[in-house]
Enzyme design. Structure first.
Site, mmCIF file in Angstrom:
data_model
loop_
_atom_site.group_PDB
_atom_site.id
_atom_site.type_symbol
_atom_site.label_atom_id
_atom_site.label_comp_id
_atom_site.label_asym_id
_atom_site.label_seq_id
_atom_site.Cartn_x
_atom_site.Cartn_y
_atom_site.Cartn_z
ATOM 1 N N ARG A 9 56.798 -65.304 -73.840
ATOM 2 C CA ARG A 9 55.549 -65.992 -74.128
ATOM 3 C C ARG A 9 55.562 -66.446 -75.588
ATOM 4 N NH1 ARG A 9 51.369 -61.518 -73.022
ATOM 5 N NH2 ARG A 9 49.869 -63.116 -73.680
ATOM 6 N N SER A 11 53.021 -66.176 -77.833
ATOM 7 C CA SER A 11 52.157 -65.467 -78.772
ATOM 8 C C SER A 11 52.997 -64.790 -79.849
ATOM 9 C CB SER A 11 51.314 -64.415 -78.045
ATOM 10 O OG SER A 11 52.117 -63.301 -77.668
ATOM 11 N N LYS A 81 53.287 -52.785 -70.116
ATOM 12 C CA LYS A 81 51.975 -52.578 -69.496
ATOM 13 C C LYS A 81 51.502 -53.817 -68.727
ATOM 14 C CE LYS A 81 49.012 -53.918 -73.396
ATOM 15 N NZ LYS A 81 47.876 -53.481 -74.245
ATOM 16 N N ASP A 82 52.094 -54.996 -69.020
ATOM 17 C CA ASP A 82 51.718 -56.232 -68.322
ATOM 18 C C ASP A 82 52.499 -56.458 -67.027
ATOM 19 O OD1 ASP A 82 49.940 -56.802 -70.355
ATOM 20 O OD2 ASP A 82 51.299 -58.168 -71.406
ATOM 21 N N THR A 125 36.336 -55.573 -75.973
ATOM 22 C CA THR A 125 37.497 -55.257 -75.141
ATOM 23 C C THR A 125 37.246 -55.769 -73.735
ATOM 24 O OG1 THR A 125 38.891 -53.519 -74.171
ATOM 25 C CG2 THR A 125 36.605 -52.936 -74.602
ATOM 26 N N SER A 127 39.392 -54.749 -71.338
ATOM 27 C CA SER A 127 40.075 -53.743 -70.520
ATOM 28 C C SER A 127 39.059 -52.847 -69.817
ATOM 29 C CB SER A 127 40.992 -52.896 -71.409
ATOM 30 O OG SER A 127 41.335 -51.683 -70.776
ATOM 31 N N ARG A 129 39.772 -50.159 -68.278
ATOM 32 C CA ARG A 129 40.166 -48.787 -68.647
ATOM 33 C C ARG A 129 39.471 -48.362 -69.936
ATOM 34 N NH1 ARG A 129 43.371 -47.432 -72.611
ATOM 35 N NH2 ARG A 129 44.090 -49.566 -72.894
ATOM 36 N N ARG A 130 39.507 -49.233 -70.939
ATOM 37 C CA ARG A 130 38.851 -48.914 -72.211
ATOM 38 C C ARG A 130 37.337 -48.876 -72.046
ATOM 39 N NH1 ARG A 130 42.872 -53.073 -75.166
ATOM 40 N NH2 ARG A 130 44.509 -51.610 -75.819
ATOM 41 N N ARG A 147 39.138 -61.647 -75.094
ATOM 42 C CA ARG A 147 40.471 -62.068 -74.691
ATOM 43 C C ARG A 147 41.152 -62.773 -75.852
ATOM 44 N NH1 ARG A 147 41.689 -63.867 -69.735
ATOM 45 N NH2 ARG A 147 43.764 -64.072 -70.642
ATOM 46 N N GLY A 148 42.444 -63.064 -75.691
ATOM 47 C CA GLY A 148 43.186 -63.783 -76.712
ATOM 48 C C GLY A 148 44.245 -62.905 -77.349
ATOM 49 N N ASN A 149 45.069 -63.503 -78.204
ATOM 50 C CA ASN A 149 46.117 -62.727 -78.857
ATOM 51 C C ASN A 149 45.520 -61.865 -79.971
ATOM 52 O OD1 ASN A 149 45.933 -64.338 -81.272
ATOM 53 N ND2 ASN A 149 47.188 -65.899 -80.286
ATOM 54 N N THR A 152 43.704 -63.708 -82.781
ATOM 55 C CA THR A 152 42.437 -64.273 -82.325
ATOM 56 C C THR A 152 41.363 -63.198 -82.238
ATOM 57 O OG1 THR A 152 43.556 -66.008 -81.053
ATOM 58 C CG2 THR A 152 41.294 -65.472 -80.422
ATOM 59 N N ARG A 153 41.719 -62.050 -81.724
ATOM 60 C CA ARG A 153 40.743 -60.965 -81.580
ATOM 61 C C ARG A 153 40.282 -60.454 -82.948
ATOM 62 N NH1 ARG A 153 42.712 -57.515 -76.234
ATOM 63 N NH2 ARG A 153 43.726 -59.260 -75.185
ATOM 64 N N CYS A 240 45.184 -54.412 -63.163
ATOM 65 C CA CYS A 240 44.242 -54.585 -64.266
ATOM 66 C C CYS A 240 42.812 -54.787 -63.790
ATOM 67 C CB CYS A 240 44.669 -55.730 -65.166
ATOM 68 S SG CYS A 240 44.061 -57.333 -64.645
#
Length: 303
Positions: A9, A11, A81-82, A125, A127, A129-130, A147-149, A152-153, A240
């Site tokens: 990718r 990113s 994890k992806d 977040t 996620s 899970r989080r 969302r985002g890289n 960005t976050r 996810c």
């Protein structure tokens, strides 16, 4: 000189990981040419909706796997994890690199720890899970999709859209931004995503030449631990779109695995822990323990 092409990718974090694998390959195979094939995936393009709504983390893999199928690339590098619990036919995980810090990072410009946040604070977040673990610890906080890289976050945090955000420690550290981590949310109290912190190399199944190239990069301990985590997730039919977490370590007698299933709405958390020597059996055992506690009822509402 032979050349190995790595699909990745675009990113900053993905490129760092691909460059890291390239450097490792050059080190163990002097004279080997390594080239990156940067690509934009559907998961990178769709940023206005949570991953759970648009198909899950597998959206980050499809274009890279097509590049492998067509011969445009020889291997692909992923955050493990992806990677879906079951690969598409024709692909194999050739190597799992030594894991970095698997924990989550609490990132805030004003507060040092999660328990310091004021009631009603916005925590970024996407996620589940989080969000479930956040709801269990601090039901007074407001989880907001993010969302985002990584850059960005962090920029959105710096623009005061959130009081804090939650990210993976490994990603921040790999980008040289460890100073942004206010504190770490560490297992077993706070559990990460399955295989978080590990880098996986995906190859074409049966491509013996490439599999032999990447084999020296494999870390047996990380592969065993992530195999147990992924086996647990597979037995739970996790992805996810459901709040599943897991973390495994090596101990003197074998492996120790912690698993968690959470309810985003109520904050109810189901936990299980077991030890064993065979990763797949251990993962299945912890999953069975969670299911016996009623995990399937929670998971069904999130699927």
């Amino acid at each position: 000189m032979s050349v190995v092409r790595i699909a990745t990718r675009r990113s900053a974090l993905a490129l760092w990981q691909a460059e890291h694998v390239a450097a490792r390959l050059r080190a163990v195979h002097p004279g080997l040419g390594v080239e990156l094939v940067p690509m934009t995936t559907r998961g990178d393009r769709i940023l206005d909706r949570p991953l759970a709504e648009v198909g899950g983390k597998g959206l980050f893999l499809k274009e890279l796997e097509v590049a492998l199928q067509t011969g445009e690339a020889d291997l692909a590098v992923h955050s493990f994890k992806d990677v879906p619990m079951e690969l598409e036919p024709g692909f194999a995980i050739g190597a799992v690199l030594e894991r970095a810090d698997a924990g989550d990072a609490f990132v805030s410009n004003r507060w040092s720890r999660l328990d310091e946040l004021p009631a009603g604070a916005r925590v970024g977040t996407s996620s589940l899970r989080r969000q479930a673990q956040l709801r269990a610890l601090r039901p007074d906080l407001v989880p907001v999709d993010l969302r985002g890289n990584v850059n960005t976050r962090l920029a959105r945090l710096d623009a005061d859209e959130y009081e804090a955000i939650l990210l993976a420690c490994a990603g921040i550290e790999r980008l040289g931004m460890a100073t942004r981590i206010a504190s770490r949310l560490q297992p077993p109290d706070w559990l990460p995503a399955v295989a978080q912190g590990a880098i996986a190399i995906e190859c074409r199944e049966g491509d013996d030449a490439i599999l032999a190239r990447v084999a020296p990069l494999d870390d047996p301990a990380t592969r065993r631990c992530t195999a147990a985590e992924r086996a647990m997730n597979l037995a739970l039919h996790g992805n996810c779109t459901v709040p599943v977490a897991g973390f495994c370590i090596e101990i003197e007698t074998g492996l120790a695995l912690w698993g968690l299933v959470g309810d985003v709405r109520s904050g109810k958390l189901l936990r299980a822990h077991a030890q064993g020597d065979e990763p797949l059996e251990l993962g299945a055992h912890v999953a069975a323990s969670l299911l016996a506690q009623g995990a399937d009822d929670i998971l069904r509402t999130h699927r």
